[in-house]
Design a protein around this motif. Structure first.
Motif, PDB file in Angstrom:
ATOM      1  N   ALA A   8       0.833  -1.205   0.000  1.00 53.00           N
ATOM      2  CA  ALA A   8       0.000   0.000   0.000  1.00 53.00           C
ATOM      3  C   ALA A   8       0.870   1.259   0.000  1.00 53.00           C
ATOM      4  CB  ALA A   8      -0.927  -0.009   1.217  1.00 53.00           C
ATOM      5  N   LEU A   9       1.993   1.219   0.715  1.00 51.43           N
ATOM      6  CA  LEU A   9       2.874   2.378   0.740  1.00 51.43           C
ATOM      7  C   LEU A   9       3.499   2.648  -0.625  1.00 51.43           C
ATOM      8  CD1 LEU A   9       4.635   1.821   4.160  1.00 51.43           C
ATOM      9  CD2 LEU A   9       3.215   3.757   3.535  1.00 51.43           C
ATOM     10  N   LEU A  10       3.735   1.586  -1.390  1.00 56.60           N
ATOM     11  CA  LEU A  10       4.345   1.735  -2.713  1.00 56.60           C
ATOM     12  C   LEU A  10       3.314   1.680  -3.822  1.00 56.60           C
ATOM     13  CD1 LEU A  10       7.404  -0.586  -2.097  1.00 56.60           C
ATOM     14  CD2 LEU A  10       7.417   1.889  -2.223  1.00 56.60           C
ATOM     15  N   GLU A  11       2.026   1.879  -3.482  1.00 54.51           N
ATOM     16  CA  GLU A  11       0.956   1.738  -4.490  1.00 54.51           C
ATOM     17  C   GLU A  11       1.144   2.691  -5.654  1.00 54.51           C
ATOM     18  OE1 GLU A  11      -2.889   2.423  -2.923  1.00 54.51           O
ATOM     19  OE2 GLU A  11      -3.941   1.896  -4.747  1.00 54.51           O
ATOM     20  N   GLN A  12       1.596   3.944  -5.359  1.00 51.20           N
ATOM     21  CA  GLN A  12       1.725   4.924  -6.440  1.00 51.20           C
ATOM     22  C   GLN A  12       2.807   4.489  -7.435  1.00 51.20           C
ATOM     23  OE1 GLN A  12      -0.150   7.425  -7.037  1.00 51.20           O
ATOM     24  NE2 GLN A  12       0.992   8.228  -8.791  1.00 51.20           N
ATOM     25  N   ARG A  13       3.981   4.033  -6.923  1.00 48.07           N
ATOM     26  CA  ARG A  13       5.039   3.579  -7.825  1.00 48.07           C
ATOM     27  C   ARG A  13       4.595   2.357  -8.610  1.00 48.07           C
ATOM     28  NH1 ARG A  13      10.772   2.775  -5.113  1.00 48.07           N
ATOM     29  NH2 ARG A  13      11.234   2.301  -7.273  1.00 48.07           N
ATOM     30  N   LEU A  14       3.855   1.457  -7.968  1.00 50.35           N
ATOM     31  CA  LEU A  14       3.406   0.244  -8.642  1.00 50.35           C
ATOM     32  C   LEU A  14       2.432   0.573  -9.765  1.00 50.35           C
ATOM     33  CD1 LEU A  14       2.884  -1.978  -5.470  1.00 50.35           C
ATOM     34  CD2 LEU A  14       4.683  -2.233  -7.167  1.00 50.35           C
ATOM     35  N   SER A  15       1.510   1.507  -9.507  1.00 49.65           N
ATOM     36  CA  SER A  15       0.510   1.838 -10.526  1.00 49.65           C
ATOM     37  C   SER A  15       1.134   2.628 -11.668  1.00 49.65           C
ATOM     38  CB  SER A  15      -0.631   2.621  -9.890  1.00 49.65           C
ATOM     39  OG  SER A  15      -0.142   3.825  -9.335  1.00 49.65           O
ATOM     40  N   GLU A  16       2.081   3.522 -11.361  1.00 48.22           N
ATOM     41  CA  GLU A  16       2.704   4.312 -12.411  1.00 48.22           C
ATOM     42  C   GLU A  16       3.505   3.432 -13.373  1.00 48.22           C
ATOM     43  OE1 GLU A  16       3.391   8.573 -10.068  1.00 48.22           O
ATOM     44  OE2 GLU A  16       5.079   7.233 -10.497  1.00 48.22           O
TER      45      GLU A  16
END
Length: 622
Positions: free
Chosen positions: A481-489
């Motif tokens: 969840a903390l790395l959700e933005q990097r994962l989605s990008e």
């Protein structure tokens, strides 16, 4: 006799002075270089923090000019600027919007450059009717659709940052919406930090700074063409731009410089020195022609270097004198052995040596006890340093995620402003159904923002160091969840396997999540640039052990990397990207839990890291 003895000792005295001078010079040079290197690393971190704070402050208002194009009254007024019926309504709307947004002013300019509506319409020095076609932000917005500009207002003389966007209908450009933002609060927050910071524009003029007297000074002389351009655009409202008095002393690596700022007039009362020698580190600000510079004072580095030079000189003198004493003692013993004294004298000498050895053994025992105590203190210090490095790693991860977090929060904030404005209109019209729908949407957006900030707050919290039963699958989910933005990008395909019932382990949840975030972040870096990246994460139980694996589909680990994988300061990343401490700290954390952390290449390709820790019973629910 006395003069002969003095002449005999003169070469020894000269040799002692030379040895002390060389030792002091070498120690001063080494200490100063090491101090400047540490200061450079600290300055780079400060550059990251200041850049993020300035981008965040400007980004809060970047969307606001464009939203005025959604207001029908604003567009109608630009179509018919002589229609006085709409002007009072638009002025009142801009006044209310300015109060709620906390900006300096909001105004609308028609296509000819005249202000037709303004939030300060009640004031005697209102902008309404002024011709602002000469201002660069108006021309830039007309040419490209958006304008950005820092300057001093021509009416009230207030410095501020201008954000402009064109307002158009289906056929033509009607005018320009302008938001003037004050950056004074950001400057106040900078004034309390450990080192001074300033922002210069493309002409070398200081437009923002933590030192008030540096503002609107220049880092280099201005030619006549530049000053004439300032007079035409009135960017600084004809304010005198005096030189700061900054002189470059030496060019260092990585763009750093040693500079000197001359002391002029009485010294200002600040939390840090503002004159003398500094380490200057600069970085261009994305999206602007500005440059941010951090100045780290060298006073502490010089003091440490001087103290170490003095210690080195004293130490060299001590060692030299000790050598002379030992040589003199050696000669004395040689003479005594050559004399061959009587048996009684030999017996007395033997007893004396026995007493000396006894005293030496007692002293050695005390030294051994002191060394054991020192090692215990060193272990405690290392433990505290590891905890601080873990906390610093968390803050570094949060810094890497700050851009995505700002993007995640800016969108809901813009939507909240639009929905709340529309809700007022629908409420005035009596459309309760649409108003209720807008309020429900606002509640959903607030919950979403709360979830984002809650995750960051929990992750940034410093660990208490107490072990407890932790759900391993939940820890994995929190790290993702903390790395959700990097994962989605990056479009990462995540393959996750967790058994039921969920296994538990006796550890610190916060520190375990730090290890998982580090391993997942390394996996994402390894797959950078791939068209279809895939990340596999699994958790399984083997006997009394829990095994967590993180596998990427990147190029895998080189032989050199496998040989030095968990060594401190070994990294395969580019200079300035990482210190090579992430895996070392992670291995230490897992070892404190009674487990192991290992890395290898997967037979099917990519790298895989395996974390094994003992299982524990599931905690009883209250």
């Amino acid at each position: 006799m006395s003069s002969r003895r003095s002449l005999r000792h003169l070469p020894i005295f000269i040799l002692l002075l030379v040895l002390m001078g060389l030792s002091s010079f070498a120690a001063h040079r080494i200490a100063q270089q090491l101090g400047i290197a540490d200061l450079q690393a600290t300055g780079l971190h400060r550059l990251d923090l200041y850049t993020a704070s300035l981008e965040r402050e400007i980004g809060k208002y970047a969307f606001l000019p464009g939203t005025l194009g959604l207001e029908r009254d604003v567009l109608d007024l630009l179509r018919k600027p002589v229609d006085n019926k709409l002007a009072p309504q638009v002025n009142a709307y801009l006044e209310q919007l300015n109060d709620r947004a906390g900006t300096l002013s909001i105004y609308v300019i028609d296509a000819s450059g005249h202000v037709v509506a303004s939030s300060n319409w009640r004031r005697a020095d209102s902008f309404i009717g002024e011709d602002l076609s000469f201002r660069p932000y108006f021309r830039e917005a007309i040419d490209s659709g958006n304008g950005r500009f820092f300057g001093i207002g021509t009416t009230r003389g207030e410095p501020g940052y201008y954000l402009a966007s064109t307002l158009a209908d289906e056929s033509r450009t009607l005018g320009v919406a302008v938001i003037k933002v004050s950056l004074e609060q950001l400057e106040k927050s900078w004034s309390t930090v450990e080192a001074p910071v300033m922002v210069t524009d493309e002409n070398g003029v200081v437009i923002l700074g933590s030192v008030a007297d540096w503002k609107f000074t220049t880092l280099r002389p201005l030619d006549e063409n530049t000053r004439s351009a300032f007079d035409q655009t009135q960017q600084y409202n004809r304010r005198a731009l005096k030189p700061l008095g900054l002189k470059e002393i030496q060019e260092l690596d990585h763009g750093a410089r040693l500079v000197r700022i001359a002391k002029e007039g009485p010294e200002m009362v600040t939390v840090y020195p503002v004159a003398g020698r500094f380490l200057a580190q600069s970085r261009p600000l994305p999206g602007t022609p500005w440059t941010l510079t951090v100045l780290s004072h060298l006073e502490q580095v010089d003091d440490i270097a001087q103290s170490r030079a003095a210690l080195a000189g004293v130490g060299a003198a001590f060692l030299f004198m000790l050598g002379l004493m030992l040589d003199e003692r050696r000669r004395h013993l040689k003479d005594r052995l050559a004399a061959r004294e009587a048996l009684q004298q030999a017996h007395d000498e033997l007893e004396r040596k026995v007493d000396e050895r006894t005293a030496d053994l007692s002293a050695a025992n005390h030294l051994l006890q002191d060394e054991i105590a020192e090692r215990i203190r060193a272990e405690r210090t290392l433990r505290a340093a590891q905890d601080e490095l873990v906390q610093a790693g968390k803050l570094a991860v949060i810094g890497q995620l700050s851009t995505g977090i700002a993007h995640e929060l800016n969108q809901p904030l813009a939507a909240l402003r639009t929905l709340s404005g529309n809700g007022v209109r629908f409420l005035d019209r009596g459309d309760l159904t649409t108003t209720r729908a807008n309020l429900e949407r606002i509640a959903q957006l607030v919950d979403r923002m709360g979830l984002i900030t809650g995750q960051l707050r929990a992750f940034a919290r410093k660990s208490s160091g107490q072990l407890q039963a932790v759900a391993l699958c939940s820890a994995l989910d929190n790290a993702l969840a903390l790395l959700e933005q990097r994962l989605s990008e990056r479009g990462i395909n995540i393959v996750r396997h967790c058994p039921l019932p969920e296994p538990f382990s006796l550890c610190d949840a916060n520190r375990l999540e730090q290890v998982l975030v580090n391993l997942i972040g390394n996996a994402l870096d390894a797959m950078d640039g791939q068209s279809a990246p895939c990340l596999e994460i699994s958790c399984e139980t083997i006997g009394q052990q829990a095994r967590l694996t993180v596998r990427d589909h990147g190029p895998g680990l080189a032989e050199e990397a496998l040989a030095h994988l968990f060594e401190p300061f070994f990294t395969t990343k580019e200079a300035g990207v990482g210190l090579g401490l992430g895996l070392t700290i992670s291995a230490g954390i897992v070892r404190d839990f009674g487990g192991t952390l290992s890395g290898a290449n997967h037979p099917a390709g990519g790298a895989i890291f395996t974390l094994e820790i003992p299982l524990t019973a599931e905690p009883r629910k209250p």
